[in-house]
Design an enzyme around this catalytic site. Structure first.
Site, short mmCIF file in Angstrom:
data_model
loop_
_atom_site.label_atom_id
_atom_site.label_comp_id
_atom_site.label_asym_id
_atom_site.label_seq_id
_atom_site.Cartn_x
_atom_site.Cartn_y
_atom_site.Cartn_z
N CYS A 123 0.82 -1.22 0.00
CA CYS A 123 0.00 0.00 0.00
C CYS A 123 0.85 1.26 0.00
CB CYS A 123 -0.94 0.01 1.20
SG CYS A 123 -2.10 -1.36 1.21
N HIS A 271 -2.14 7.09 4.74
CA HIS A 271 -2.80 5.97 4.05
C HIS A 271 -4.02 5.56 4.86
CE1 HIS A 271 -3.69 2.22 2.25
NE2 HIS A 271 -3.12 1.47 3.18
N ASN A 301 -9.95 0.67 2.71
CA ASN A 301 -8.53 0.76 2.35
C ASN A 301 -8.40 0.51 0.84
OD1 ASN A 301 -5.82 0.30 1.87
ND2 ASN A 301 -5.50 -0.98 3.67
C1 LIG Z 1 -7.89 -6.39 11.27
C2 LIG Z 1 -8.15 -5.71 12.63
C3 LIG Z 1 -9.25 -4.67 12.46
C4 LIG Z 1 -8.63 -6.77 13.58
O1 LIG Z 1 -8.85 -6.18 14.86
P1 LIG Z 1 -8.32 -6.87 16.19
O2 LIG Z 1 -8.80 -6.09 17.32
O3 LIG Z 1 -6.83 -7.06 16.02
O4 LIG Z 1 -9.07 -8.23 16.13
P2 LIG Z 1 -8.47 -9.71 16.19
O5 LIG Z 1 -7.83 -10.05 14.88
O6 LIG Z 1 -7.68 -9.86 17.42
O7 LIG Z 1 -9.81 -10.52 16.30
C5 LIG Z 1 -10.67 -10.35 17.42
C6 LIG Z 1 -11.87 -11.23 17.17
O8 LIG Z 1 -12.66 -10.67 16.12
C7 LIG Z 1 -12.90 -11.67 15.15
N1 LIG Z 1 -13.03 -11.04 13.84
C8 LIG Z 1 -12.07 -10.82 12.90
N2 LIG Z 1 -12.62 -10.21 11.84
C9 LIG Z 1 -13.92 -10.01 12.13
C10 LIG Z 1 -14.98 -9.42 11.45
N3 LIG Z 1 -14.84 -8.86 10.21
N4 LIG Z 1 -16.18 -9.37 12.04
C11 LIG Z 1 -16.37 -9.89 13.25
N5 LIG Z 1 -15.42 -10.46 13.96
C12 LIG Z 1 -14.19 -10.54 13.41
C13 LIG Z 1 -11.72 -12.59 15.24
O9 LIG Z 1 -12.03 -13.85 14.70
C14 LIG Z 1 -11.51 -12.64 16.72
O10 LIG Z 1 -12.45 -13.51 17.28
P3 LIG Z 1 -12.04 -14.46 18.53
O11 LIG Z 1 -11.68 -13.49 19.66
O12 LIG Z 1 -13.28 -15.23 18.78
O13 LIG Z 1 -10.87 -15.24 18.06
C15 LIG Z 1 -6.85 -5.04 13.19
O14 LIG Z 1 -5.93 -6.03 13.57
C16 LIG Z 1 -6.21 -4.13 12.19
O15 LIG Z 1 -6.75 -3.08 11.89
N6 LIG Z 1 -5.03 -4.48 11.65
C17 LIG Z 1 -4.40 -3.71 10.60
C18 LIG Z 1 -4.96 -4.13 9.27
C19 LIG Z 1 -4.57 -3.24 8.12
O16 LIG Z 1 -4.74 -2.04 8.21
N7 LIG Z 1 -4.05 -3.82 7.03
C20 LIG Z 1 -3.68 -3.12 5.85
C21 LIG Z 1 -2.41 -2.36 6.05
S1 LIG Z 1 -1.91 -1.57 4.57
#
Ligand SMILES: CC(C)(COP(=O)(O)OP(=O)(O)OC[C@H]1O[C@@H](n2cnc3c(N)ncnc32)[C@H](O)[C@@H]1OP(=O)(O)O)[C@@H](O)C(=O)NCCC(=O)NCCS
Length: 355
Positions: A123, A271, A301
């Site tokens: 990205c 971004h 995104n």
């Molecule tokens: C992806 C993101 C939003 C997930 O948030 P988080 O707080 O880290 O959540 P986790 O991955 O720990 O998951 C927490 C729970 O939500 C669940 N979950 C994941 N995606 C979900 C969704 N779309 N809807 C509902 N629940 C979801 C997981 O399965 C997990 O469940 P569990 O506790 O039963 O195992 C966060 O990690 C993030 O923003 N990361 C950066 C991603 C990004 O910007 N990428 C591109 C960069 S260029």
């Protein structure tokens, strides 16, 4: 308009002389996603700030979106397509592994005198491509370079994976990088111009965010298709941690290189990955949210398209004025990051406004 010309970029002063974007019409809301995936509007909004995203029509590719954005930027620049010396397309969802998506963009836009190539830097691709364009124009290798960030990420998302499917959207944005017109070269703040970059990469994080198969490391096979390895895979928590610390660090470094500080920044354009990342990073950096541009609630995104999409909207909303100090910040797969500091002053418009 006084004081020394701020520049860490050597050579002739360069600026963004044209700007344009394109968004597909189809809107996919969080509720639409909740109807087909085990997710909810509340979860997506609370964790990311995203409410909806755009999705390209079936059959549309990244070059199709990029061509529309590039034509808008060319028209905004007032240049004729044959004045462009190079077209660089930044994308994580290229039309094909080869040839470059940029070749079709250049051809369809009538850039008959231009070279064309793609930049792959996750990205961060748009900021990397902008740095290459700025360096080439500053050095006199080209007079005008068209930089296009174009994505149809919906084609490389695993729509069965709720942890990635809810985050991304399709779109394109483009800029024309040109020399600062002599008529606006005052020699001080207000001239408009790209001041400097801070680029970085940490390949130890390559597996944190990737499309595992389809290249020479893991060629396409029935097994890779069955294992869904042609879709994006991400360790969200690791990306989150990386992004928060790198945004603050790299933005700070480019300011330092240019002899400026956070209090000089009029508009911060990060971004658009996730509102929580942006909120945490600006707190670390010490920039007030009033000076931060976001539109990810509408588009998700859009990877390499997100920064030029923000610039187009910010200008339309009157949030970019000539002479404003603008800080761009990209980050993503690689892991990679890139910050750019520039003084706003779009070439042709800047000349018109200043007489
Ligand atoms: C992806 C993101 C939003 C997930 O948030 P988080 O707080 O880290 O959540 P986790 O991955 O720990 O998951 C927490 C729970 O939500 C669940 N979950 C994941 N995606 C979900 C969704 N779309 N809807 C509902 N629940 C979801 C997981 O399965 C997990 O469940 P569990 O506790 O039963 O195992 C966060 O990690 C993030 O923003 N990361 C950066 C991603 C990004 O910007 N990428 C591109 C960069 S260029």
């Amino acid at each position: 308009m006084s004081g020394p010309r701020l520049a860490s970029l050597a050579g002739r002063p360069v600026t963004i002389g044209g700007l344009g974007s394109y968004l597909p019409g189809r809107v996919l809301t969080n509720e639409d996603l909740a109807a087909v995936l085990n997710t909810s509007d509340a979860w997506i909004t609370q964790r990311t700030g995203i409410k909806q995203r755009r999705v390209a029509e079936s059959g549309a590719s990244s070059s199709d979106l990029g061509i529309a954005a590039a034509r808008a930027a060319l028209s905004d620049s007032g240049l004729s397509p044959d004045e462009i010396g190079l077209v660089i397309t930044a994308t994580i969802s290229p039309d094909r592994i080869m040839p470059a998506t940029a070749s079709r963009v250049a051809y369809e836009c009538g850039c008959t005198n231009a070279g064309a190539c793609d930049v792959s830097a996750g990205c961060t691709g748009f900021v990397y491509a902008l740095s290459m364009a700025a360096g080439m124009v500053a050095a006199g290798l080209h007079d005008h370079v068209l930089v296009v960030g174009a994505e149809v990420i919906s084609r490389v998302l695993d729509w069965e994976d709720r942890s990635t499917a809810v985050l991304f959207g399709d779109g394109a944005g483009a800029v024309v990088v040109s020399p600062v017109p002599e008529a606006v070269m005052t020699g001080g703040r207000g001239s408009g111009g790209i001041l400097g970059f801070d680029l970085g990469s940490d390949g130890s994080g390559e597996e944190i965010l990737m499309i595992p198969a389809g290249g020479s490391r893991l060629p396409a096979s029935c097994a890779t298709v069955e294992a869904r390895q042609h879709y994006m895979q991400m360790n969200g928590r690791e990306v989150y941690k990386f992004a928060v610390q790198v945004v603050a660090r790299s933005a700070g470094r480019v300011l330092e290189k240019c002899g400026l500080s956070v209090s000089d920044v009029d508009l911060f354009v990060p971004h658009q990955a996730n509102l929580r990342i942006i909120e945490k990073a600006i707190k670390k950096l010490g920039i007030h949210e009033d000076r931060v541009y976001t539109n990810l609630e509408k588009y998700g995104n859009t990877s390499c398209a997100s920064i030029p999409l923000c610039l187009t909207e910010a200008r339309a909303e009157g949030r970019l004025k000539n002479g404003d100090l603008v800080l761009l910040m990209g980050f993503g797969a690689g892991l990679s990051w890139g910050a750019c500091l520039l003084e706003w002053g779009c070439g042709r418009g800047a000349v018109d406004e200043r007489g």
